[in-house]
Design an enzyme around this catalytic site. Structure first.
Site, PDB file in Angstrom:
ATOM      1  N   SER A  75       0.878  -1.171   0.000  1.00 14.82           N
ATOM      2  CA  SER A  75       0.000   0.000   0.000  1.00 14.82           C
ATOM      3  C   SER A  75       0.909   1.213   0.000  1.00 14.82           C
ATOM      4  O   SER A  75       2.068   1.118   0.431  1.00 14.82           O
ATOM      5  CB  SER A  75      -0.843  -0.010   1.278  1.00 14.82           C
ATOM      6  OG  SER A  75      -1.494   1.227   1.466  1.00 14.82           O
ATOM      7  N   TYR A  92      -2.129  -1.474  10.656  1.00 16.92           N
ATOM      8  CA  TYR A  92      -2.132  -1.700   9.201  1.00 16.92           C
ATOM      9  C   TYR A  92      -0.793  -1.238   8.613  1.00 16.92           C
ATOM     10  O   TYR A  92      -0.149  -1.966   7.853  1.00 16.92           O
ATOM     11  CB  TYR A  92      -3.297  -0.934   8.563  1.00 16.92           C
ATOM     12  CG  TYR A  92      -3.420  -1.114   7.071  1.00 16.92           C
ATOM     13  CD1 TYR A  92      -3.873  -2.320   6.533  1.00 16.92           C
ATOM     14  CD2 TYR A  92      -3.083  -0.089   6.189  1.00 16.92           C
ATOM     15  CE1 TYR A  92      -3.989  -2.481   5.150  1.00 16.92           C
ATOM     16  CE2 TYR A  92      -3.199  -0.244   4.808  1.00 16.92           C
ATOM     17  CZ  TYR A  92      -3.655  -1.441   4.298  1.00 16.92           C
ATOM     18  OH  TYR A  92      -3.772  -1.608   2.933  1.00 16.92           O
TER      19      TYR A  92
HETATM   20  N1  LIG Z   1      -8.760  -0.616  -1.256  1.00 12.72           N
HETATM   21  C1  LIG Z   1      -7.760   0.181  -0.963  1.00 12.72           C
HETATM   22  O1  LIG Z   1      -7.948   1.411  -0.848  1.00 12.72           O
HETATM   23  C2  LIG Z   1      -6.359  -0.371  -0.812  1.00 12.72           C
HETATM   24  C3  LIG Z   1      -5.299   0.525  -0.825  1.00 12.72           C
HETATM   25  C4  LIG Z   1      -3.997   0.035  -0.708  1.00 12.72           C
HETATM   26  C5  LIG Z   1      -3.782  -1.321  -0.574  1.00 12.72           C
HETATM   27  N2  LIG Z   1      -4.851  -2.176  -0.563  1.00 12.72           N
HETATM   28  C6  LIG Z   1      -4.544  -3.613  -0.419  1.00 12.72           C
HETATM   29  O2  LIG Z   1      -5.071  -4.297  -1.545  1.00 12.72           O
HETATM   30  C7  LIG Z   1      -5.293  -5.667  -1.209  1.00 12.72           C
HETATM   31  C8  LIG Z   1      -6.637  -6.093  -1.739  1.00 12.72           C
HETATM   32  O3  LIG Z   1      -7.647  -5.319  -1.123  1.00 12.72           O
HETATM   33  P1  LIG Z   1      -8.899  -4.766  -1.941  1.00 12.72           P
HETATM   34  O4  LIG Z   1      -8.804  -3.299  -1.980  1.00 12.72           O
HETATM   35  O5  LIG Z   1      -9.042  -5.516  -3.214  1.00 12.72           O
HETATM   36  O6  LIG Z   1     -10.091  -5.099  -0.914  1.00 12.72           O
HETATM   37  P2  LIG Z   1     -11.202  -6.243  -0.929  1.00 12.72           P
HETATM   38  O7  LIG Z   1     -12.059  -6.118  -2.142  1.00 12.72           O
HETATM   39  O8  LIG Z   1     -11.851  -6.142   0.408  1.00 12.72           O
HETATM   40  O9  LIG Z   1     -10.371  -7.580  -1.060  1.00 12.72           O
HETATM   41  C9  LIG Z   1      -9.662  -8.130  -0.004  1.00 12.72           C
HETATM   42  C10 LIG Z   1      -9.504  -9.600  -0.299  1.00 12.72           C
HETATM   43  O10 LIG Z   1      -8.674 -10.201   0.711  1.00 12.72           O
HETATM   44  C11 LIG Z   1      -9.333 -11.368   1.115  1.00 12.72           C
HETATM   45  N3  LIG Z   1      -8.948 -11.801   2.454  1.00 12.72           N
HETATM   46  C12 LIG Z   1      -9.072 -11.137   3.631  1.00 12.72           C
HETATM   47  N4  LIG Z   1      -8.627 -11.905   4.637  1.00 12.72           N
HETATM   48  C13 LIG Z   1      -8.223 -13.089   4.081  1.00 12.72           C
HETATM   49  C14 LIG Z   1      -7.682 -14.285   4.574  1.00 12.72           C
HETATM   50  N5  LIG Z   1      -7.466 -14.478   5.894  1.00 12.72           N
HETATM   51  N6  LIG Z   1      -7.368 -15.279   3.705  1.00 12.72           N
HETATM   52  C15 LIG Z   1      -7.581 -15.132   2.383  1.00 12.72           C
HETATM   53  N7  LIG Z   1      -8.123 -14.024   1.853  1.00 12.72           N
HETATM   54  C16 LIG Z   1      -8.436 -13.016   2.687  1.00 12.72           C
HETATM   55  C17 LIG Z   1     -10.804 -11.090   1.003  1.00 12.72           C
HETATM   56  O11 LIG Z   1     -11.499 -12.309   0.975  1.00 12.72           O
HETATM   57  P3  LIG Z   1     -12.996 -12.545   1.529  1.00 12.72           P
HETATM   58  O12 LIG Z   1     -13.896 -12.251   0.360  1.00 12.72           O
HETATM   59  O13 LIG Z   1     -13.015 -13.991   1.928  1.00 12.72           O
HETATM   60  O14 LIG Z   1     -13.202 -11.608   2.691  1.00 12.72           O
HETATM   61  C18 LIG Z   1     -10.830 -10.340  -0.312  1.00 12.72           C
HETATM   62  O15 LIG Z   1     -10.812 -11.226  -1.403  1.00 12.72           O
HETATM   63  C19 LIG Z   1      -5.129  -5.755   0.314  1.00 12.72           C
HETATM   64  O16 LIG Z   1      -3.872  -6.308   0.618  1.00 12.72           O
HETATM   65  C20 LIG Z   1      -5.190  -4.295   0.763  1.00 12.72           C
HETATM   66  O17 LIG Z   1      -4.456  -4.081   1.953  1.00 12.72           O
HETATM   67  C21 LIG Z   1      -6.128  -1.742  -0.684  1.00 12.72           C
END
Ligand SMILES: NC(=O)c1ccc[n+]([C@@H]2O[C@H](COP(=O)([O-])OP(=O)(O)OC[C@H]3O[C@@H](n4cnc5c(N)ncnc54)[C@H](OP(=O)(O)O)[C@@H]3O)[C@@H](O)[C@H]2O)c1
Length: 270
Positions: A132, A145
């Site tokens: 991130s 985080y």
């Molecule tokens: N959105 C943002 O603004 C942002 C910014 C910077 C970085 N990120 C990073 O991007 C990555 C993806 O996030 P996203 O934005 O795509 O959000 P998201 O749509 O909420 O996706 C998160 C994913 O991680 C999965 N997950 C959570 N805990 C898990 C576990 N214990 N084992 C396996 N899978 C798990 C969730 O699965 P379930 O469906 O089973 O819950 C979901 O598929 C993350 O690492 C996040 O920190 C996000």
């Protein structure tokens, strides 16, 4: 022969967008998720294979990685699963802290460790981890985080030295805001009465529609993951999204201390 990518956290958001993009580009995709039984679309495609994986389950990491390598050579492992823990640190329970570290940090380490012998034997392969912009700068009320994402940046930088002699690469993709379920669903929030007013200011800042205008779509960030997977460059960091790039450039230009004071002014009006 088509290339193969293994992705964690593919049920929604960036992981899902990456699964679709790599499949569209002709890759063989192993899309892992906690509940593959609920997935009705991805599994319909010939070149997307679903496997179960909760990255906090050490036994399942072993069985799922074994099933993945049995399918053939793995070219890229995309460690993407993660969620946010926000709010005052003083209000965080031990369970909340442990769960955040287990998922965002130890999950990535354990999945990577399980794959290394296979990539080392094939003398080729690449790890990409979603960190991130919060792994390169810090905001108030995201301390645990940030601890996980800064840890992943440092860990990856060190691992790059260790893996290179074996022909294995390691890269990070550091997105800014992505329009996904992250805020609506994947956020665990702590509270503590001593921080109420400060928390309100920070929440107002984060939910400002002006700020959210600069967020990227999951598809845009997936394109950066694809670039990292295919550009053949010896490059560690891919800061992804216009907002993240601007913030990181500011930090580098201003220096750590001046940048930190700017963030304090912006969020807390100090
Ligand atoms: N959105 C943002 O603004 C942002 C910014 C910077 C970085 N990120 C990073 O991007 C990555 C993806 O996030 P996203 O934005 O795509 O959000 P998201 O749509 O909420 O996706 C998160 C994913 O991680 C999965 N997950 C959570 N805990 C898990 C576990 N214990 N084992 C396996 N899978 C798990 C969730 O699965 P379930 O469906 O089973 O819950 C979901 O598929 C993350 O690492 C996040 O920190 C996000």
């Amino acid at each position: 022969m088509s290339k193969r990518i293994f992705i964690t956290g593919s049920s929604t958001g960036l992981g899902r967008a990456a699964a679709i993009l790599f499949a569209d580009k002709g890759w063989d995709v192993i899309a892992t998720m906690r509940k593959p039984e609920n997935e009705t679309e991805l599994g319909q495609r010939d070149n997307i294979h679903l496997l179960p994986l909760d990255v906090t389950d050490a036994e399942q990491i072993k069985s799922t990685v074994a099933a993945a390598v049995a399918m053939g050579k793995i070219d890229v492992v995309f460690n993407n699963a993660g969620y946010g823990l926000a709010g005052p640190f003083e209000g965080a329970s031990d369970d909340q802290i442990v769960r955040q570290l287990n998922t965002n940090l130890l999950g990535v380490m354990r999945v990577t460790k399980e794959f290394i012998p296979h990539l080392r034997a094939q003398k080729d392969g690449l790890f990409i981890t979603t960190t991130s912009i919060g792994g390169l700068i810090a905001f108030p009320f995201n301390s645990v985080y940030h601890a996980t994402k800064w840890a992943l940046e440092g860990w990856s930088e060190s691992m790059a030295f260790e893996l290179k002699p074996f022909g294995i690469g390691i890269k990070t993709v550091s997105p800014g805001g992505i329009i996904t379920d992250f805020i609506s669903r994947s956020l665990d929030i702590t509270s503590h009465e001593a921080y109420g007013e400060m928390m309100q200011k920070v929440l107002a800042m984060f939910s400002d529609p002006e700020r959210q205008k600069n967020y990227s779509t999951a598809e845009q960030i997936a394109e950066v993951v694809y670039e990292a997977a295919t550009d053949g460059k010896d490059q560690l960091r891919y800061v992804a999204g216009a907002d993240a790039k601007a913030m990181y450039e500011q930090r580098l230009a201003a220096g750590d201390e001046a940048f930190r004071k700017g963030i304090e002014q912006m969020f807390l009006g100090a």
